[in-house]
Design a protein around this motif. Sequence first.
Motif: not given
Length: 266
Positions: A10, A15, A17, A19, A38-39, A220-223, A244
């Motif tokens: 983080r 949020d 980055v 997770k 940004g993933a 995707r989105y840090g996962r 997504g």
Amino acid sequence: MLKITDLVKRYGTGDPVLKDLNLTIEGETVVSVIGSSGAGKSTLLRCINKLVAPTSGSIVLNGTELTGLTGRQLREARRKIGMVFQGFNLVDRLTVMENVQSGRLGYLSTWAALTRRYPREEIRHAYELMERVGIAHYADKRADELSGGERQRVGVVRALMQRPEILLADEPTASLDPKTSEQIMQLLRDLAGELKLPVLINIHNVNEARLYTDRIVGMRYGRIIFDSVPGDLTDAAMDEIYSGIPSQDRAQDRAADAAAAPRLAT
């Protein structure tokens, strides 16, 4: 073996980055990481070599926990992690040999590094690696006189001079033309087998990931939402990684479209 457990990164109060990310890489496998900008792909690599410090979680390389290391212990651990950069990160005014030898700076005394007094054995090893990747004849040439593909080969050799236990590559072909990109990807794949070295590549080119890597990790989105062999990267999986849309939802949408088609035709 690289084992990442529950990794979180983080920046500030935003949020995370990354997770609760979990990933294991072992053997001489070549693993690509794909996903939209940004993933969290680059952040993942930079957490592994601690160019950025993870917020929480564990990163273990061959039994060494990396996340809590500082100072001398961190410098020693970084010797085991080779890094190939998108922008090459060469010193333009230095020769190819001098750039390659910078991969050994973590092993040299300050005096030897400042005076560029490299051990004979390291010079011999550098020539062997440069010969392997086809740039030995450029040993005395300045880095700024080389093409993009040649510069990236220098970057690869510099990383290998560390005698690393894993090789990380952050968009290694992004600045290269298609033919040179394929050559660099093939080189990384070949070196993984020859040196028994795991390679982790952050890459945008999905076709290259399919052709030159043994395993694809989709983020995707840090996962991590996909982790399998290239043959399993279906259109539905691509939709989930880049749009997504979960695979099961996409399958349901297609079934619904197929059912609606006869009605729409009447």
